[in-house]
Design a protein around this motif. Structure first.
Motif, short mmCIF file in Angstrom:
data_model
loop_
_atom_site.label_atom_id
_atom_site.label_comp_id
_atom_site.label_asym_id
_atom_site.label_seq_id
_atom_site.Cartn_x
_atom_site.Cartn_y
_atom_site.Cartn_z
N LEU A 46 2.01 17.84 -27.07
CA LEU A 46 0.91 18.23 -27.95
C LEU A 46 0.98 19.72 -28.28
N CYS A 47 1.29 20.54 -27.31
CA CYS A 47 1.42 21.98 -27.57
C CYS A 47 2.58 22.27 -28.52
N ARG A 48 3.65 21.51 -28.39
CA ARG A 48 4.82 21.67 -29.26
C ARG A 48 4.49 21.26 -30.70
N ASN A 49 3.70 20.20 -30.85
CA ASN A 49 3.44 19.64 -32.17
C ASN A 49 2.14 20.09 -32.82
N HIS A 50 1.34 20.86 -32.11
CA HIS A 50 0.05 21.31 -32.64
C HIS A 50 -0.10 22.82 -32.44
N PRO A 51 0.47 23.60 -33.34
CA PRO A 51 0.39 25.07 -33.20
C PRO A 51 -1.03 25.60 -33.33
N GLU A 52 -1.96 24.76 -33.78
CA GLU A 52 -3.36 25.20 -33.91
C GLU A 52 -4.09 25.23 -32.57
N ILE A 53 -3.48 24.72 -31.50
CA ILE A 53 -4.13 24.76 -30.18
C ILE A 53 -4.31 26.21 -29.76
#
Length: 126
Positions: A46-53
């Motif tokens: 999720l961190c890899r695929n969601h830079p908005e985190i």
């Protein structure tokens, strides 16, 4: 005109469903955008695929990658991501294992809402 009040995105990495639901519920009440991971491997993806985190609440004991190993992997591609370790086993950042800069902070379980919001406000003030 762009809205500068975009909600902050928090990833809850927690294998216990009841704990994930509790955190998601209280954070949604404060208008945060919530993503959830059931284990360390999912948290990394999720961190890899969601830079908005903007911030990760990382449980220490999870199946697969534990919180420390997941954080180490995330640091390789998101070195500045704010990560807070959630655990019942330690109560202070000075007690953390591993590299000092792996987690910005630690929050003790059971998580107290007031302490959580104080911490989030200090890290997510824009």
């Amino acid at each position: 005109m762009k809205n500068n009040k975009t909600p902050k995105t928090i990833l809850i990495a927690e294998d216990e469903a009841i704990n994930r639901m509790y955190l998601a519920e209280i954070l949604k009440d404060k208008k945060y955008r919530i993503l959830e991971a059931e284990d360390g491997d999912q948290a990394v993806e999720l961190c890899r695929n969601h830079p908005e985190i903007d911030l990760v609440l990382m449980d220490v004991k999870m199946p697969g990658l534990n919180g420390y190993r997941a954080a180490e992997q995330i640091r390789t591609f998101r070195p500045d991501l704010i990560m807070i370790l959630q655990t019942a086993f330690i109560s202070d950042k000075s007690e953390l294992e591993g590299p000092e800069d792996l987690f910005q902070d630690v929050i003790e379980k059971p998580i107290k809402e007031n302490r959580l919001f104080e911490m989030l406000n200090s890290y997510l003030m824009s």
